[in-house]
Scaffold this motif. Sequence first.
Motif, PDB file in Angstrom:
ATOM      1  N   THR A  42       0.927  -1.036   0.660  1.00  0.00           N
ATOM      2  CA  THR A  42      -0.081   0.016   0.424  1.00  0.00           C
ATOM      3  C   THR A  42       1.092   1.210  -0.020  1.00  0.00           C
ATOM      4  OG1 THR A  42      -1.744  -0.797   1.660  1.00  0.00           O
ATOM      5  CG2 THR A  42      -1.449   1.231   1.736  1.00  0.00           C
ATOM      6  N   LEU A  43       2.214   1.297   0.807  1.00  0.00           N
ATOM      7  CA  LEU A  43       2.582   2.301   0.494  1.00  0.00           C
ATOM      8  C   LEU A  43       3.349   2.516  -0.612  1.00  0.00           C
ATOM      9  CD1 LEU A  43       4.006   2.073   4.462  1.00  0.00           C
ATOM     10  CD2 LEU A  43       2.367   2.826   3.875  1.00  0.00           C
ATOM     11  N   VAL A  44       4.057   1.577  -0.624  1.00  0.00           N
ATOM     12  CA  VAL A  44       4.436   1.508  -1.681  1.00  0.00           C
ATOM     13  C   VAL A  44       3.620   2.036  -3.619  1.00  0.00           C
ATOM     14  CG1 VAL A  44       6.133   0.569  -4.218  1.00  0.00           C
ATOM     15  CG2 VAL A  44       6.503   0.227  -1.830  1.00  0.00           C
ATOM     16  N   THR A  45       2.564   1.604  -2.605  1.00  0.00           N
ATOM     17  CA  THR A  45       1.783   2.471  -4.202  1.00  0.00           C
ATOM     18  C   THR A  45       1.902   3.926  -4.163  1.00  0.00           C
ATOM     19  OG1 THR A  45       0.689   0.221  -4.706  1.00  0.00           O
ATOM     20  CG2 THR A  45      -0.557   1.958  -5.433  1.00  0.00           C
ATOM     21  N   ALA A  46       1.487   4.491  -2.812  1.00  0.00           N
ATOM     22  CA  ALA A  46       1.142   5.341  -2.733  1.00  0.00           C
ATOM     23  C   ALA A  46       2.586   6.782  -3.173  1.00  0.00           C
ATOM     24  CB  ALA A  46       1.158   5.866  -1.401  1.00  0.00           C
ATOM     25  N   LEU A  47       3.305   5.965  -2.949  1.00  0.00           N
ATOM     26  CA  LEU A  47       5.074   6.851  -3.798  1.00  0.00           C
ATOM     27  C   LEU A  47       4.704   6.494  -5.378  1.00  0.00           C
ATOM     28  CD1 LEU A  47       7.293   5.030  -1.209  1.00  0.00           C
ATOM     29  CD2 LEU A  47       6.830   7.748  -1.658  1.00  0.00           C
ATOM     30  N   SER A  48       3.839   5.721  -5.922  1.00  0.00           N
ATOM     31  CA  SER A  48       3.826   5.903  -7.205  1.00  0.00           C
ATOM     32  C   SER A  48       4.266   7.224  -7.599  1.00  0.00           C
ATOM     33  CB  SER A  48       2.867   5.186  -7.939  1.00  0.00           C
ATOM     34  OG  SER A  48       2.838   5.455  -8.988  1.00  0.00           O
ATOM     35  N   ASN A  49       4.867   7.096  -9.059  1.00  0.00           N
ATOM     36  CA  ASN A  49       5.374   8.805  -9.579  1.00  0.00           C
ATOM     37  C   ASN A  49       3.961   9.520 -11.056  1.00  0.00           C
ATOM     38  OD1 ASN A  49       6.177   7.463 -12.038  1.00  0.00           O
ATOM     39  ND2 ASN A  49       8.197   7.778 -11.813  1.00  0.00           N
ATOM     40  N   ARG A  50       3.305   8.283 -10.797  1.00  0.00           N
ATOM     41  CA  ARG A  50       2.336   8.123 -11.398  1.00  0.00           C
ATOM     42  C   ARG A  50       1.097   9.273 -11.109  1.00  0.00           C
ATOM     43  NH1 ARG A  50       4.351   8.485 -15.431  1.00  0.00           N
ATOM     44  NH2 ARG A  50       5.110   6.674 -16.640  1.00  0.00           N
ATOM     45  N   ALA A  51       1.062   8.900  -9.685  1.00  0.00           N
ATOM     46  CA  ALA A  51      -0.347   9.787  -9.018  1.00  0.00           C
ATOM     47  C   ALA A  51       0.314   9.569  -7.493  1.00  0.00           C
ATOM     48  CB  ALA A  51      -1.899   9.235  -9.138  1.00  0.00           C
ATOM     49  N   PRO A  52       0.419   9.723  -6.575  1.00  0.00           N
ATOM     50  CA  PRO A  52       1.514  10.091  -5.217  1.00  0.00           C
ATOM     51  C   PRO A  52       0.553  10.788  -4.509  1.00  0.00           C
ATOM     52  CG  PRO A  52       2.745  11.627  -6.424  1.00  0.00           C
ATOM     53  CD  PRO A  52       1.805  10.812  -7.332  1.00  0.00           C
ATOM     54  N   SER A  53       0.252  10.036  -3.122  1.00  0.00           N
ATOM     55  CA  SER A  53      -1.115  10.285  -2.062  1.00  0.00           C
ATOM     56  C   SER A  53      -0.090  10.082  -0.723  1.00  0.00           C
ATOM     57  CB  SER A  53      -1.427   8.629  -2.638  1.00  0.00           C
ATOM     58  OG  SER A  53      -2.602   9.033  -1.504  1.00  0.00           O
ATOM     59  N   ILE A  54       0.288  11.194  -0.670  1.00  0.00           N
ATOM     60  CA  ILE A  54       0.207  11.562   0.967  1.00  0.00           C
ATOM     61  C   ILE A  54      -0.052  11.133   1.811  1.00  0.00           C
ATOM     62  CG2 ILE A  54       1.249  13.221   2.494  1.00  0.00           C
ATOM     63  CD1 ILE A  54       2.596  14.795   0.337  1.00  0.00           C
ATOM     64  N   GLY A  55      -1.296  11.598   1.465  1.00  0.00           N
ATOM     65  CA  GLY A  55      -2.581  10.642   2.163  1.00  0.00           C
ATOM     66  C   GLY A  55      -2.971   9.207   2.610  1.00  0.00           C
ATOM     67  N   THR A  56      -2.897   8.285   1.946  1.00  0.00           N
ATOM     68  CA  THR A  56      -2.913   7.375   2.166  1.00  0.00           C
ATOM     69  C   THR A  56      -1.521   6.472   2.334  1.00  0.00           C
ATOM     70  OG1 THR A  56      -4.179   6.946   0.300  1.00  0.00           O
ATOM     71  CG2 THR A  56      -2.592   5.378   0.327  1.00  0.00           C
ATOM     72  N   PHE A  57      -0.522   7.330   1.549  1.00  0.00           N
ATOM     73  CA  PHE A  57       0.737   6.516   2.555  1.00  0.00           C
ATOM     74  C   PHE A  57       0.661   6.812   4.043  1.00  0.00           C
ATOM     75  CE2 PHE A  57       5.168   6.882   3.222  1.00  0.00           C
ATOM     76  CZ  PHE A  57       5.739   6.623   2.947  1.00  0.00           C
ATOM     77  N   SER A  58       0.419   7.905   5.319  1.00  0.00           N
ATOM     78  CA  SER A  58       0.697   8.431   5.820  1.00  0.00           C
ATOM     79  C   SER A  58      -0.387   8.001   6.872  1.00  0.00           C
ATOM     80  CB  SER A  58       1.035  10.091   6.004  1.00  0.00           C
ATOM     81  OG  SER A  58      -0.539  10.610   5.491  1.00  0.00           O
ATOM     82  N   GLY A  59      -1.240   7.819   5.940  1.00  0.00           N
ATOM     83  CA  GLY A  59      -2.399   6.917   7.002  1.00  0.00           C
ATOM     84  C   GLY A  59      -2.116   6.177   7.258  1.00  0.00           C
ATOM     85  N   THR A  60      -1.841   4.724   6.463  1.00  0.00           N
ATOM     86  CA  THR A  60      -1.898   3.836   6.491  1.00  0.00           C
ATOM     87  C   THR A  60      -0.119   3.264   7.367  1.00  0.00           C
ATOM     88  OG1 THR A  60      -2.131   3.149   4.763  1.00  0.00           O
ATOM     89  CG2 THR A  60      -1.631   1.478   5.170  1.00  0.00           C
ATOM     90  N   SER A  61       0.450   4.169   7.482  1.00  0.00           N
ATOM     91  CA  SER A  61       1.661   3.950   8.402  1.00  0.00           C
ATOM     92  C   SER A  61       2.512   4.231   9.606  1.00  0.00           C
ATOM     93  CB  SER A  61       3.024   4.225   7.226  1.00  0.00           C
ATOM     94  OG  SER A  61       3.064   5.275   7.323  1.00  0.00           O
ATOM     95  N   PHE A  62       1.258   5.348  10.052  1.00  0.00           N
ATOM     96  CA  PHE A  62       1.007   5.693  11.018  1.00  0.00           C
ATOM     97  C   PHE A  62       0.478   6.093  11.913  1.00  0.00           C
ATOM     98  CE2 PHE A  62       3.387   8.008   7.535  1.00  0.00           C
ATOM     99  CZ  PHE A  62       5.626   7.499   7.636  1.00  0.00           C
ATOM    100  N   GLU A  63      -0.433   6.915  11.886  1.00  0.00           N
ATOM    101  CA  GLU A  63      -1.888   7.539  13.115  1.00  0.00           C
ATOM    102  C   GLU A  63      -2.713   6.269  13.231  1.00  0.00           C
ATOM    103  OE1 GLU A  63      -1.889   9.925  14.261  1.00  0.00           O
ATOM    104  OE2 GLU A  63       0.089  10.656  13.732  1.00  0.00           O
ATOM    105  N   SER A  64      -2.605   5.389  12.178  1.00  0.00           N
ATOM    106  CA  SER A  64      -3.257   4.310  12.154  1.00  0.00           C
ATOM    107  C   SER A  64      -3.305   3.191  13.713  1.00  0.00           C
ATOM    108  CB  SER A  64      -4.003   3.863  10.387  1.00  0.00           C
ATOM    109  OG  SER A  64      -2.552   3.506  10.253  1.00  0.00           O
ATOM    110  N   SER A  65      -1.998   3.125  13.868  1.00  0.00           N
ATOM    111  CA  SER A  65      -1.484   2.090  14.930  1.00  0.00           C
ATOM    112  C   SER A  65      -0.470   2.987  15.919  1.00  0.00           C
ATOM    113  CB  SER A  65      -0.227   1.769  13.879  1.00  0.00           C
ATOM    114  OG  SER A  65       1.247   1.005  14.593  1.00  0.00           O
ATOM    115  N   ALA A  66      -1.496   1.897  17.310  1.00  0.00           N
ATOM    116  CA  ALA A  66      -0.893   2.784  18.120  1.00  0.00           C
ATOM    117  C   ALA A  66       0.394   3.386  18.215  1.00  0.00           C
ATOM    118  CB  ALA A  66      -2.172   2.557  19.265  1.00  0.00           C
ATOM    119  N   THR A  67       0.483   1.428  17.981  1.00  0.00           N
ATOM    120  CA  THR A  67       2.325   1.240  19.001  1.00  0.00           C
ATOM    121  C   THR A  67       3.044   1.914  17.878  1.00  0.00           C
ATOM    122  OG1 THR A  67       1.150  -1.299  18.645  1.00  0.00           O
ATOM    123  CG2 THR A  67       3.657  -0.197  18.155  1.00  0.00           C
TER     124      THR A  67
END
Length: 449
Positions: free
Chosen positions: A95-120
């Motif tokens: 999911t993170l790799v796809t969010a970094l695609s230079n075809r349509a990069p998505s900071i929102g998808t990237f950050s929401g999945t990898s950071f704030e969604s995890s309490a740990t």
Amino acid sequence: VGNKGTHLQRQYNLHEFNTVENGFADEFKLAQSNLYANIANGFASSGFAYRGAGTGTSPLPIMLSYFTNFGGAANLAAAALVSANYTATNFNNSTLVTALSNRAPSIGTFSGTSFESSATRRANAIANGRPSNFFYVNPTTPGGSWTVENTNETWYNSGVNEVRRRLSAGLRVNANYVLSRAMANAFTTDAGGGGGQPPTQRPGIGFQLARNLQISDLRHQFKVDSTYDLPFGRGRKFGSGSNGLVNGLIGGWTLAPVIRWQSGSPISIGNVQLVGMTVKELQKMIKVRKEASLVYFLPDDLILNSQKAFNISVANTTTNNGYGTTFGTGGPTGKFIAPANYNNCISRYGSECGFSNLVMYGPQFFKLDASLSKKTKLGEKLNFELRATVLDVLNHPNFRVGGWGGDTAGFGCCGTTLGQLGNGSAYQDTSTTNDPGGRVIDVMFRINW
């Protein structure tokens, strides 16, 4: 005719994801560079990890601080320079790799999945010296931090032209045309309004970007209600001296058409880009098109290329130009609807790339109903009436994107059902005229005395 609503109530969420002031957007760009450097060097399995000096990759201290607890800011600074700390588990997430695609990069998808969604991971960041509100103004409220204020505004402006002809020489006409625009400083999905969430709360930007048409906007409306006594038979222009038999055939006929034509209902396409075409050109393409088993409102080539534009696959960077093969090989070409971040536009906040919320008009609505009646006198007090009422004379069913059950007209961009008019989108009115859609003919015989 116009009105304006000012100081209306609005409720919106203050939880805007911050990527600008904290430097995360800059690190996102480095992560993207890491990804494509690793692919070019044959290390695609490393994802966007830092692989050390001389590899064309860069350290990612913010991302690393969420993935691993190093026990403080000083330790983190040193650990960020060690490539062994960038494990494949964290840095090759699909999911993170796809969010970094230079075809349509998505900071929102990237950050929401990898950071704030995890309490740990949030706990790791705090232990590494990151403030708890690094991304959100108040991260301790899961439902968000809401404010209620009176900043909602609406505008309605129209020109109305009405023509009336009272019954004269057998003709009566009542016709009107309205050219209008209904707007608000935030698009809402129901006609009740109530404001809406701005794409960003940055001063001088948010509500300007949010200013848009209202879901109730109808640009053009034209209606005609008329009756016409056909000029044949006794007392009329032609055949006024006809005998009883001839008059019984040609006299007493009245035609009563009712015409309604209006622009289609607004469709919210959302935060997208248009490639190879303007808004006006896209609007001209929106027409009902009937195939063997489906009804569409967009042309085939636009549908296919828009689907391809949203079907992104970093794994196919070298084999299919960064796009998936679900809708065929090769990337999008010609005219198409693309993600807002198409062509590597990195949106640091909502609607920085593409349209804030592109609103178009669906297929036009046109309906011609008519009745043809004949009244024949059979003496002083007795007459016979024949009437045929035809709903949708032209047998031209109307369609509405999203159906007729509510205010919202969804576009469905840009998956497998893009451009299709599904069940419930064909017009019918069972509450007043019992009109199921399509041509309906009702014939009535009546004796009055």
